[in-house]
Scaffold this motif. Structure first.
Motif, PDB file in Angstrom:
ATOM      1  N   UNK A 129       0.833  -1.194   0.000  1.00 25.28           N
ATOM      2  CA  UNK A 129       0.000   0.000   0.000  1.00 25.28           C
ATOM      3  C   UNK A 129       0.873   1.251   0.000  1.00 25.28           C
ATOM      4  N   UNK A 130       0.526   2.191  -0.852  1.00 22.50           N
ATOM      5  CA  UNK A 130       1.144   3.506  -0.870  1.00 22.50           C
ATOM      6  C   UNK A 130       0.092   4.511  -0.383  1.00 22.50           C
ATOM      7  N   UNK A 148       0.309  15.099  -9.351  1.00 23.32           N
ATOM      8  CA  UNK A 148       1.244  14.986 -10.473  1.00 23.32           C
ATOM      9  C   UNK A 148       2.670  14.730 -10.004  1.00 23.32           C
ATOM     10  N   UNK A 149       2.990  15.180  -8.786  1.00 25.90           N
ATOM     11  CA  UNK A 149       4.339  14.976  -8.240  1.00 25.90           C
ATOM     12  C   UNK A 149       4.533  13.571  -7.688  1.00 25.90           C
ATOM     13  N   UNK A 150       3.443  12.852  -7.470  1.00 27.99           N
ATOM     14  CA  UNK A 150       3.545  11.495  -6.929  1.00 27.99           C
ATOM     15  C   UNK A 150       4.028  10.544  -8.023  1.00 27.99           C
ATOM     16  N   UNK A 151       5.138   9.841  -7.774  1.00 25.00           N
ATOM     17  CA  UNK A 151       5.736   9.010  -8.823  1.00 25.00           C
ATOM     18  C   UNK A 151       5.241   7.571  -8.823  1.00 25.00           C
ATOM     19  N   UNK A 152       4.247   7.252  -7.992  1.00 18.98           N
ATOM     20  CA  UNK A 152       3.692   5.902  -7.987  1.00 18.98           C
ATOM     21  C   UNK A 152       2.385   5.850  -8.781  1.00 18.98           C
ATOM     22  N   UNK A 171      -5.167   8.876   1.462  1.00 16.73           N
ATOM     23  CA  UNK A 171      -5.741   7.778   0.687  1.00 16.73           C
ATOM     24  C   UNK A 171      -4.700   6.684   0.491  1.00 16.73           C
ATOM     25  N   UNK A 172      -5.089   5.444   0.761  1.00 12.87           N
ATOM     26  CA  UNK A 172      -4.235   4.292   0.481  1.00 12.87           C
ATOM     27  C   UNK A 172      -4.515   3.806  -0.940  1.00 12.87           C
ATOM     28  N   UNK A 173      -3.459   3.421  -1.642  1.00 13.26           N
ATOM     29  CA  UNK A 173      -3.640   2.908  -2.998  1.00 13.26           C
ATOM     30  C   UNK A 173      -2.497   1.958  -3.332  1.00 13.26           C
ATOM     31  N   UNK A 174      -2.695   1.161  -4.347  1.00 14.70           N
ATOM     32  CA  UNK A 174      -1.654   0.244  -4.808  1.00 14.70           C
ATOM     33  C   UNK A 174      -1.054   0.767  -6.100  1.00 14.70           C
ATOM     34  N   UNK A 175       0.168   0.324  -6.362  1.00 12.05           N
ATOM     35  CA  UNK A 175       0.852   0.761  -7.573  1.00 12.05           C
ATOM     36  C   UNK A 175       0.011   0.404  -8.798  1.00 12.05           C
ATOM     37  N   UNK A 176      -0.085   1.341  -9.701  1.00  6.92           N
ATOM     38  CA  UNK A 176      -0.901   1.134 -10.888  1.00  6.92           C
ATOM     39  C   UNK A 176      -2.192   1.925 -10.868  1.00  6.92           C
ATOM     40  N   UNK A 177      -2.576   2.433  -9.675  1.00  8.72           N
ATOM     41  CA  UNK A 177      -3.800   3.241  -9.620  1.00  8.72           C
ATOM     42  C   UNK A 177      -3.559   4.561 -10.345  1.00  8.72           C
ATOM     43  N   UNK A 181      -8.439   8.244 -10.888  1.00  7.96           N
ATOM     44  CA  UNK A 181      -9.212   7.435  -9.944  1.00  7.96           C
ATOM     45  C   UNK A 181      -9.138   8.021  -8.542  1.00  7.96           C
ATOM     46  N   UNK A 182      -7.971   8.553  -8.174  1.00  6.31           N
ATOM     47  CA  UNK A 182      -7.838   9.160  -6.852  1.00  6.31           C
ATOM     48  C   UNK A 182      -8.670  10.439  -6.763  1.00  6.31           C
TER      49      UNK A 182
END
Length: 350
Positions: A129-130, A148-152, A171-177, A181-182
């Motif tokens: 989780x990121x 936009x600054x988030x590199x995941x 917000x928790x998210x997985x790589x690829x989101x 969507x956020x």
């Protein structure tokens, strides 16, 4: 040849054929037994390999793309050093019948994980989780910049939410989101919050729609960073709106000048008097839009403000504010604040 001799010869031939058949059957049976033994030994050795600790000496991160075949995953796990024999992984997955249960994602494989433990982890789909935090009181443009600054996160932001339409949270998210969507999650969460608390709002508030509540909440958000003050700050603005008084909020003027970017200096007298839709020293009522994205506490504060007679507030020198119901008391509080400012100026801003 006598009849007896012919009978004996026939019996010998029959005995020989029977012996050959028995020998053949014994040979086939022996092969089957050897095969069974081999399979048993192979199965045991395979099982032993599948449950023994793996080769990795530290936790290892691996990213499994969607749609990867089991064989591809096996070789990827070998490449990062968490398994030694891809064929053991493939066989174990197939023997357990879980090919369709292996989930793509980003995983942290614990050190020394066995093949079976890795398969179970990939079946559970517990990806890394990121986290992304949208701070309270930021404008929509500022939150989009942070995304936009988030590199995941992936993809461009193609949605164009209005000012105040995002609920700031972590917000928790997985790589690829995706970033889109956020953004949708932030918008959906704000709608859900309003739906949950709107019917429990205080009676006789000086606004009638959720949109107006968000506008006022954004002003409360920008006026104080002290959580326990929000209901009282809200009460000041609610009381002013009820009396037809101007809100006289500096952050609204700044938003009209910079769209919420830091001004970097104090407001000029000309700006306090300037006629803009956001200058609440000039206009009566609420500005046309929110001036930021308010958090949950500020939204709740304007829907259920503190029960006070306060009409004024000013900084108290400690990060909070001092409140007053009358102009006389407020002027006294302002004088105290000016004195604190002068003292700090003479002490070099301490």
């Amino acid at each position: 040849m006598s009849g007896k001799d012919q009978t004996r010869r026939a019996q010998r031939r029959s005995s020989q054929r029977g012996g050959a058949v028995k020998s053949f059957l014994f040979f086939i049976g022996g092969l089957a037994l050897l095969a069974a033994i081999a399979l048993g030994v192979g199965g045991y050795l395979g099982y032993r390999e599948a449950v023994k600790p793996g080769p990795s000496r530290e936790n290892t991160i691996v990213l499994l793309p969607p749609g990867s075949a089991v064989s591809t995953i096996a070789h990827q796990l070998e490449d990062v050093g968490v398994i030694e024999h891809p064929e053991i992984f493939i066989a174990a997955v197939r023997l357990r019948g879980v090919q369709s249960e292996i989930k793509a994602g980003e995983y942290e494989i614990p050190a020394r994980s066995s093949v079976i433990a890795i398969i179970d982890q990939l079946r559970e789909g517990k990806s890394i989780l990121h986290y992304f935090t949208a701070p309270e009181g930021r404008t929509t443009a500022q939150i989009i910049r942070l995304l936009n600054e988030n590199d995941v996160l992936e993809g461009e932001v193609s949605i164009e939410p209005g000012e105040g339409e995002l609920l700031p949270e972590t917000f928790a998210f997985t790589r690829g989101e995706t970033r889109d969507n956020l953004v949708r999650r932030m918008m959906k969460d704000q709608d859900a919050l309003i739906d949950a608390i709107w019917d429990d709002r205080a009676m006789e508030l000086p606004f009638s729609t959720p949109a107006e509540a968000i506008i006022l909440a954004s002003i409360v958000e920008k006026e104080t960073g002290v959580a326990e003050e929000r209901p009282r700050i809200a009460s000041v603005f609610v009381n002013r709106l009820k009396k037809g008084m101007r809100l006289e909020s500096d952050p609204t003027i700044i938003y009209g000048l910079t769209q919420g970017e830091p001004l970097g200096r104090g407001l000029r007298l000309s700006e306090l008097r300037g006629e803009t839709p956001y200058n609440t020293y000039v206009i009566r009522g609420l500005p046309p839009t929110p001036i930021a994205n308010p958090g949950k506490a500020s939204i709740e504060a304007v829907l259920n403000p503190a029960d006070t007679d306060d009409l004024f507030f000013v900084a108290d020198g400690t990060g909070g504010h001092v409140f007053a119901p009358t102009l006389r008391e407020h002027n006294a509080n302002v004088a105290k604040w000016r004195s604190i400012e002068r003292q700090r100026a003479t002490q070099g801003g301490k």
